[in-house]
Design a protein around this motif. Structure first.
Motif, mmCIF file in Angstrom:
data_model
loop_
_atom_site.group_PDB
_atom_site.id
_atom_site.type_symbol
_atom_site.label_atom_id
_atom_site.label_comp_id
_atom_site.label_asym_id
_atom_site.label_seq_id
_atom_site.Cartn_x
_atom_site.Cartn_y
_atom_site.Cartn_z
ATOM 1 N N TYR A 54 -2.112 8.775 2.213
ATOM 2 C CA TYR A 54 -2.808 7.651 1.578
ATOM 3 C C TYR A 54 -2.503 7.646 0.082
ATOM 4 C CZ TYR A 54 -5.606 6.955 5.782
ATOM 5 O OH TYR A 54 -6.009 6.687 7.067
ATOM 6 N N ALA A 55 -2.143 6.467 -0.418
ATOM 7 C CA ALA A 55 -1.957 6.295 -1.852
ATOM 8 C C ALA A 55 -3.327 6.148 -2.502
ATOM 9 C CB ALA A 55 -1.099 5.072 -2.136
ATOM 10 N N VAL A 56 -3.534 6.826 -3.629
ATOM 11 C CA VAL A 56 -4.821 6.786 -4.323
ATOM 12 C C VAL A 56 -4.637 6.117 -5.680
ATOM 13 C CG1 VAL A 56 -6.771 8.116 -5.213
ATOM 14 C CG2 VAL A 56 -5.533 8.897 -3.171
ATOM 15 N N LEU A 57 -5.277 4.967 -5.843
ATOM 16 C CA LEU A 57 -5.264 4.255 -7.121
ATOM 17 C C LEU A 57 -6.642 4.464 -7.759
ATOM 18 C CD1 LEU A 57 -3.895 2.382 -9.134
ATOM 19 C CD2 LEU A 57 -4.677 0.430 -7.767
ATOM 20 N N VAL A 78 -1.159 7.569 -7.415
ATOM 21 C CA VAL A 78 -0.148 6.635 -7.902
ATOM 22 C C VAL A 78 -0.747 5.770 -9.001
ATOM 23 C CG1 VAL A 78 1.115 6.584 -5.725
ATOM 24 C CG2 VAL A 78 -0.731 4.952 -6.128
ATOM 25 N N ASN A 79 0.140 5.185 -9.770
ATOM 26 C CA ASN A 79 -0.280 4.250 -10.823
ATOM 27 C C ASN A 79 0.626 3.021 -10.735
ATOM 28 O OD1 ASN A 79 -1.501 3.083 -13.017
ATOM 29 N ND2 ASN A 79 -0.448 4.363 -14.537
ATOM 30 N N MET A 80 0.312 2.163 -9.753
ATOM 31 C CA MET A 80 1.105 0.969 -9.488
ATOM 32 C C MET A 80 0.149 -0.201 -9.272
ATOM 33 S SD MET A 80 3.861 2.577 -6.785
ATOM 34 C CE MET A 80 4.506 0.935 -6.404
ATOM 35 N N PRO A 81 0.649 -1.414 -9.375
ATOM 36 C CA PRO A 81 -0.197 -2.585 -9.082
ATOM 37 C C PRO A 81 -0.670 -2.537 -7.632
ATOM 38 C CG PRO A 81 1.767 -3.254 -10.290
ATOM 39 C CD PRO A 81 1.963 -1.815 -9.906
ATOM 40 N N LEU A 82 -1.880 -2.975 -7.409
ATOM 41 C CA LEU A 82 -2.458 -2.929 -6.056
ATOM 42 C C LEU A 82 -1.658 -3.749 -5.060
ATOM 43 C CD1 LEU A 82 -4.678 -2.069 -4.133
ATOM 44 C CD2 LEU A 82 -6.073 -3.979 -4.945
ATOM 45 N N ASP A 83 -1.183 -4.908 -5.464
ATOM 46 C CA ASP A 83 -0.410 -5.760 -4.549
ATOM 47 C C ASP A 83 0.856 -5.059 -4.081
ATOM 48 O OD1 ASP A 83 -2.286 -7.754 -4.756
ATOM 49 O OD2 ASP A 83 -1.240 -8.829 -6.354
ATOM 50 N N SER A 84 1.499 -4.323 -4.977
ATOM 51 C CA SER A 84 2.716 -3.589 -4.595
ATOM 52 C C SER A 84 2.395 -2.481 -3.605
ATOM 53 C CB SER A 84 3.386 -3.005 -5.841
ATOM 54 O OG SER A 84 3.750 -4.023 -6.737
ATOM 55 N N LEU A 85 1.251 -1.808 -3.829
ATOM 56 C CA LEU A 85 0.852 -0.735 -2.913
ATOM 57 C C LEU A 85 0.513 -1.283 -1.529
ATOM 58 C CD1 LEU A 85 -1.374 1.446 -5.257
ATOM 59 C CD2 LEU A 85 0.858 2.048 -4.300
#
Length: 435
Positions: A54-57, A78-85
């Motif tokens: 699971y990716a954790v934002l 991770v530190n990415m935009p939610l839409d990309s995730l």
């Protein structure tokens, strides 16, 4: 007289036990019961242990560093935009933690690709809950607060033992409740199925005019009694066979599945010498396995179940026989079956309440009232109630049967010759008063 009754009993019994449906249900039902009991164990054994990532934002920057991986779950910060995730299907899901998670524990969302895992969701919730509580405690600036709270916590383990037995033995209240309710429903099912079987048999023979031929050589009272006893023996045969099969399966299979160390703990628990804190499994589970593995205890339960099945069936079968003899078809009979149905349903409705407090005054009186005693008493028996209460209830039940069969025989001898008329309750009472 006795020879005629025996012929009717023999005919009713052999006709039903020789059917393939009876043989199949008698053999397959206990096997299915045991199989269903072990399904959770089998599922746990063969359950897939694939790890899901699971990716954790984490917008708070507090929770993600504290998250720990589990057996079937892995966290990647991770530190990415939610839409990309959301569009990245290399992750099983995306865990989004809000910036004010400490003040608002509900500020967390989980997005999954496909169906989510309940185990993983529970694991994630517990992890975040523990971290939030820990951070809140740190805000009080009390030294060693975690250790203080850890020392305060007390895990109370309650071991219960039967004092009414010759030797003290460990018991599980939850299992007693489950066994009692299960036996009550079993009796409920048997009373309705086999009681209505008596009624249906009489209606069919009455419509075919077979009864007019039979009563030329057998008295109506003897015919009714023979039918009741014959069909009752079918029910008893099925219960006894179930008892034998289940006892064999429990006695053979359970010792093979239980590890030796757990078996030793079960023995120590029964002897009262087990230290609950040293048990390798939950104490309730130990108590449950100990009771189920006690073949003598299970046989005693089936013994009492059989006694109350016989008494309850004889009582209600007499009522069903009287109803069957007084009508010409099933439709008319259904309008009178509410008479025996009301106490049966009332007893099964009260069963769960009685199971919560088997020694209450209500439980005691309902287990003595003959029309509810079969279901209510079998709910109480697993809890170890006084033996004298059981046998007083049995005596009252069978005494009521003899009275009921005497009244039912009077209705039966008039009703089997009545055609084309649906009797009222008032007319049934008048038939019962004929000499």
């Amino acid at each position: 007289m006795s020879n005629n009754i025996w012929l009717v009993i023999r005919r009713e019994y052999i006709e039903r036990v020789s059917k393939k449906t009876f043989i199949l249900t008698t053999i397959l039902t206990p096997l299915l019961m045991v199989l269903i009991s072990f399904v959770p164990v089998l599922l746990a054994t063969f359950q897939s242990s694939d790890t899901q990532t699971y990716a954790v934002l984490d917008r708070s920057g507090i929770i993600a560093p504290e998250l720990t991986d589990g057996e079937s779950i892995k966290f990647v910060s991770v530190n990415m935009p939610l839409d990309s995730l959301k569009a990245d299907d290399t992750f099983a899901g995306v865990l989004v933690i809000g910036s004010r998670i400490i003040d608002n524990p509900s500020d967390v969302q989980l997005y999954t690709h496909g169906a989510g895992s309940m185990d993983n969701e529970t694991y994630i919730s517990k992890q975040i809950k523990s971290i939030v509580e820990s951070k809140r405690l740190e805000a009080y600036n009390i030294a060693n607060l975690d250790q203080i709270l850890s020392n305060i916590k007390a895990n109370v383990i309650l071991s219960t033992y039967r004092l009414d037995a010759e030797e003290e033995s460990s018991t599980s209240t939850i299992l007693c409740f489950i066994l009692g309710i299960a036996m009550a429903f079993l009796l409920y099912m048997f009373l309705l199925i086999y009681g209505q079987m008596v009624m249906t048999s009489i209606i069919e023979e009455k419509n075919n005019r077979v009864l007019e031929i039979i009563v030329s050589s057998v008295k109506p009272e003897h015919l009714m009694l023979g039918k009741i006893v014959g069909i009752g023996l079918v029910a008893v045969t099925q219960i006894v066979l179930w008892m034998a099969i289940l006892s064999t399966l429990v006695g053979v299979i359970m010792p093979m599945l239980i590890p030796s160390d757990i078996a030793a703990q079960m023995s120590a628990l029964n002897a009262g010498s087990l230290d609950p804190t040293a048990a390798s499994v939950d104490i309730d589970l130990l108590q449950t396995m100990s009771m189920i593995g006690n073949v003598g205890y299970m046989i005693s339960l089936f013994f009492y179940l059989t006694i109350f099945l016989i008494g309850g069936f004889l009582l209600y079968a007499a009522i069903f026989a009287a109803i069957g003899s007084s009508v010409d078809n099933i439709q008319d009979a259904s309008q009178l079956t509410y008479i025996p149905m009301i106490p049966i349903i009332a007893a099964i409705v009260c069963a769960s309440t009685i199971g919560n407090d088997p020694n209450s005054t209500l439980a005691m009186w309902l287990s003595m009232f003959p029309f509810t005693s079969p279901m209510i008493m079998v709910v109480r028996i697993p809890f170890g109630i006084p033996t004298w209460e059981i046998w007083v209830s049995i005596a009252i039940l069978f005494a009521t049967f003899f009275l009921m069969v005497w009244l039912a025989a009077k209705i039966y001898r008039v009703g089997i010759f009545m055609y084309g008329k649906k009797p009222t309750i008032k007319e049934l009472i008048r038939w019962a008063r004929y000499k």
